[in-house]
Design a protein around this motif. Structure first.
Motif, mmCIF file in Angstrom:
data_model
loop_
_atom_site.group_PDB
_atom_site.id
_atom_site.type_symbol
_atom_site.label_atom_id
_atom_site.label_comp_id
_atom_site.label_asym_id
_atom_site.label_seq_id
_atom_site.Cartn_x
_atom_site.Cartn_y
_atom_site.Cartn_z
ATOM 1 N N VAL A 96 0.902 -1.267 0.129
ATOM 2 C CA VAL A 96 -0.016 -0.097 -0.034
ATOM 3 C C VAL A 96 0.835 1.299 -0.073
ATOM 4 O O VAL A 96 0.603 2.271 -0.689
ATOM 5 N N ALA A 97 1.939 1.109 0.855
ATOM 6 C CA ALA A 97 2.856 2.291 0.862
ATOM 7 C C ALA A 97 3.594 2.693 -0.591
ATOM 8 O O ALA A 97 3.741 3.579 -0.999
ATOM 9 N N GLY A 98 3.924 1.681 -1.343
ATOM 10 C CA GLY A 98 4.402 1.514 -2.504
ATOM 11 C C GLY A 98 3.437 2.321 -3.481
ATOM 12 O O GLY A 98 3.868 3.198 -4.406
ATOM 13 N N VAL A 99 2.108 1.649 -3.649
ATOM 14 C CA VAL A 99 1.209 2.293 -4.381
ATOM 15 C C VAL A 99 1.018 4.040 -4.155
ATOM 16 O O VAL A 99 0.876 4.741 -4.979
ATOM 17 N N LEU A 100 0.956 4.223 -2.820
ATOM 18 C CA LEU A 100 0.645 5.811 -2.495
ATOM 19 C C LEU A 100 2.071 6.640 -2.941
ATOM 20 O O LEU A 100 1.667 7.464 -3.298
ATOM 21 N N ALA A 101 3.085 5.979 -2.654
ATOM 22 C CA ALA A 101 4.535 6.594 -3.216
ATOM 23 C C ALA A 101 4.340 6.711 -4.684
ATOM 24 O O ALA A 101 4.644 7.816 -5.450
ATOM 25 N N LEU A 102 3.850 5.851 -5.512
ATOM 26 C CA LEU A 102 3.783 5.992 -6.871
ATOM 27 C C LEU A 102 2.960 7.057 -7.169
ATOM 28 O O LEU A 102 3.209 7.845 -8.396
ATOM 29 N N ALA A 103 1.575 7.063 -6.647
ATOM 30 C CA ALA A 103 0.659 8.046 -6.905
ATOM 31 C C ALA A 103 1.039 9.187 -6.358
ATOM 32 O O ALA A 103 0.908 10.536 -7.291
ATOM 33 N N VAL A 107 1.865 12.364 -9.216
ATOM 34 C CA VAL A 107 1.002 13.805 -9.002
ATOM 35 C C VAL A 107 2.149 14.864 -9.054
ATOM 36 O O VAL A 107 1.860 15.921 -9.656
ATOM 37 N N TRP A 108 3.235 14.695 -8.304
ATOM 38 C CA TRP A 108 4.142 15.645 -8.307
ATOM 39 C C TRP A 108 4.997 15.892 -9.430
ATOM 40 O O TRP A 108 5.123 17.166 -9.934
ATOM 41 N N LEU A 109 5.000 14.970 -10.310
ATOM 42 C CA LEU A 109 5.768 15.090 -11.804
ATOM 43 C C LEU A 109 4.704 15.819 -12.595
ATOM 44 O O LEU A 109 5.271 16.845 -13.537
ATOM 45 N N ASN A 117 5.951 20.188 -20.193
ATOM 46 C CA ASN A 117 7.240 19.645 -19.891
ATOM 47 C C ASN A 117 7.281 17.972 -19.866
ATOM 48 O O ASN A 117 6.157 17.497 -19.919
ATOM 49 N N LEU A 118 8.388 17.506 -20.106
ATOM 50 C CA LEU A 118 8.537 16.002 -20.271
ATOM 51 C C LEU A 118 8.140 15.258 -19.159
ATOM 52 O O LEU A 118 8.138 13.954 -19.279
ATOM 53 N N ALA A 119 8.009 15.972 -17.766
ATOM 54 C CA ALA A 119 7.844 15.175 -16.720
ATOM 55 C C ALA A 119 6.532 14.672 -16.859
ATOM 56 O O ALA A 119 5.935 13.776 -15.905
ATOM 57 N N ILE A 120 5.630 15.406 -17.650
ATOM 58 C CA ILE A 120 3.978 14.804 -17.247
ATOM 59 C C ILE A 120 3.780 13.509 -17.941
ATOM 60 O O ILE A 120 2.949 12.882 -17.104
ATOM 61 N N LEU A 121 4.506 13.171 -19.157
ATOM 62 C CA LEU A 121 4.229 11.847 -19.288
ATOM 63 C C LEU A 121 4.428 10.686 -18.345
ATOM 64 O O LEU A 121 3.582 9.951 -18.006
ATOM 65 N N PRO A 122 5.598 10.744 -17.635
ATOM 66 C CA PRO A 122 6.031 9.675 -16.859
ATOM 67 C C PRO A 122 5.020 9.848 -15.380
ATOM 68 O O PRO A 122 4.487 8.901 -14.916
ATOM 69 N N GLY A 123 4.754 11.122 -15.259
ATOM 70 C CA GLY A 123 3.970 11.548 -14.058
ATOM 71 C C GLY A 123 2.429 10.890 -14.161
ATOM 72 O O GLY A 123 1.669 10.178 -13.385
ATOM 73 N N VAL A 124 1.810 11.043 -15.660
ATOM 74 C CA VAL A 124 0.611 10.595 -15.644
ATOM 75 C C VAL A 124 0.533 9.106 -15.761
ATOM 76 O O VAL A 124 -0.417 8.242 -15.233
ATOM 77 N N VAL A 125 1.788 8.373 -16.252
ATOM 78 C CA VAL A 125 1.841 7.061 -16.297
ATOM 79 C C VAL A 125 1.837 6.349 -14.694
ATOM 80 O O VAL A 125 1.142 5.245 -14.409
ATOM 81 N N MET A 126 2.584 7.195 -14.015
ATOM 82 C CA MET A 126 2.670 6.565 -12.603
ATOM 83 C C MET A 126 1.341 6.627 -11.794
ATOM 84 O O MET A 126 0.969 5.660 -10.935
ATOM 85 N N VAL A 127 0.616 7.813 -12.041
ATOM 86 C CA VAL A 127 -0.718 7.736 -11.473
ATOM 87 C C VAL A 127 -1.668 6.778 -12.017
ATOM 88 O O VAL A 127 -2.467 6.411 -11.348
#
Length: 424
Positions: A96-103, A107-109, A117-127
């Motif tokens: 659960v902590a890993g999934v929360l950290a991923l989310a 969101v931060w990216l 910016n290029l950070a949006i794509l990995p950020g959306v993927v992680m969310v």
């Protein structure tokens, strides 16, 4: 049809004649020589490789019989194995902590840098991954026909009596379905307690067996089963969901050499990640299910406390006759008969097969042993009860009251009858 066959030779351990039921590999009913033999004809493959299935079966058989020996004659306890429970809870918290950290990272990216910016794509993927891998706590089965207290007051009164007798909370939701089964569980974050009674099973049981069934199922609310705990339940699902998510899916062909190589490398990476996650899921579940099996023994003990040892052991014998029950219920239902006739026909069938029951109990130890079985073998569950102090029932369901409960469910029985008739 249950066939009983005498083996071709004597047991090398004690000299008794070997026996077989349902075309199983023969074993000795006196000393149980050869009962631990892997029987590939009767077992469903768990991994698909014969040598792996043989190896895991041997592990499961040893673990199952060792657990029975350790628990026999000792208090089963509601808290279970501290090591297994602690490992399951820690694994759930880490997941659960890993999934929360991923989310949170996703969101931060997505919002931390000016757009675009290029950070949006990995950020959306992680969310997206966090949403896909989030813990799921179940929901009501859409096939469950929910009952109300006004609709079935006598049934609810019996449930209340049984719950009080074993010190369990009453379920928030009570319903029926058309399966030869029954279950108790908790759904949603609020962990609403649900009790489901399969009509073919419920209608086929005697009064003592019905009380035993309620005692066992309601016992799951107080027996410390890790499959139903809010803190431990994520360990049973999250790694498996992750393995399914990363499992490679072959797409359509086409494209150039570079695209084909990239696709092959991507699928190879997905396969490795998926297998690693799946192995972790299997290891975690197999450890947690040891404690789940201990909880099943305790649920049986609670069942015997309320229905008496006779009612609880009769219920387990009924479980060994599930195939016969299905045939009888279908036959009698198509003939227009209700649960009273189901019970009498099943009593006749069980009386005719009484001499085979001890063999079926022994065979269940072989057939039901698995690293991924949530229940111990039925034969061992029954033996656990008979090895303990014999108990008298604290709740007795009379024939008149049982008929009253069945009358409350007449609409549900009729709906089941129509379903059986239409499936002919």
């Amino acid at each position: 049809m249950i066939n009983t066959v005498t083996g071709t030779g004597a047991c090398p351990g004690c000299g008794a004649t070997t026996r077989s039921v349902r075309d199983a590999v023969p074993w000795c009913p006196r000393c149980e020589w050869n009962l631990d033999t892997y029987d590939p004809v009767r077992r469903e493959r768990e991994f698909g490789w014969d040598w792996v299935d043989r190896w895991t079966y041997r592990m499961a058989f040893r673990a199952t019989t060792r657990q029975f020996t350790e628990l026999a004659g000792r208090p089963l306890g509601a808290n279970g194995s501290n090591r297994a429970r602690t490992l399951t809870a820690l694994a759930s918290l880490v997941l659960v902590a890993g999934v929360l950290a991923l989310a949170v990272t996703g969101v931060w990216l997505t919002v931390a840098f000016p757009f675009p910016n290029l950070a949006i794509l990995p950020g959306v993927v992680m969310v997206g991954l966090a949403i896909a891998l989030r813990p799921r706590f179940g929901r009501l089965d859409p096939d469950l026909e929910v009952l109300s207290r006004d609709q079935a007051p006598e049934l609810f009164a019996l449930i209340d009596e049984v719950a009080t007798a074993i010190g369990a909370p009453t379920p928030d939701v009570v319903g029926v379905d058309s399966q030869i089964n029954a279950y108790a569980g908790a759904v949603g974050l609020r962990r609403r307690k649900v009790l489901c009674l399969g009509l073919p099973l419920w209608g086929s049981l005697t009064g003592g067996e019905r009380v035993a069934l309620l005692g066992h199922e309601l016992g799951h609310f107080v027996n410390g089963d890790p499959r139903r705990g809010l803190l431990t339940q994520p360990a049973f699902t999250m790694l498996g969901s992750a393995a399914d998510l990363f499992r490679p899916v072959r797409t359509g062909g086409g494209g150039g050499l570079v695209e084909m190589v990239g696709d092959a490398l991507g699928r190879a990476f997905q396969w490795v990640v998926s297998r690693v996650l799946f192995v972790g899921h299997l290891v975690l579940v197999s450890v947690a299910l040891r404690d789940s099996q201990r909880a099943e023994y305790l649920a049986d003990e609670l069942s015997a406390r309320v229905a008496g040892s006779a009612g609880a052991t009769d219920l387990l014998d009924a479980a060994l006759s599930a195939e016969s029950m299905a045939l009888v219920v279908r036959r009698e239902t198509r003939a227009g008969h209700g649960p009273d006739r189901w019970r009498s026909a099943l009593a006749e069938a069980r009386a005719a097969n009484a001499d085979r029951l001890p063999l079926l109990r022994q065979l269940s130890v072989r057939d039901e042993a698995s690293l991924f079985a949530a229940h111990p073998p039925t034969g061992l569950r029954r033996r656990m009860l008979t090895d303990r102090q014999w108990q008298d029932p604290s709740v007795v369901l009379t024939e008149a009251r049982m008929e009253q409960i069945d009358a409350e469910l007449v609409r549900e029985y009729e709906r089941f009858r129509r379903t059986v008739s239409w499936s002919a």
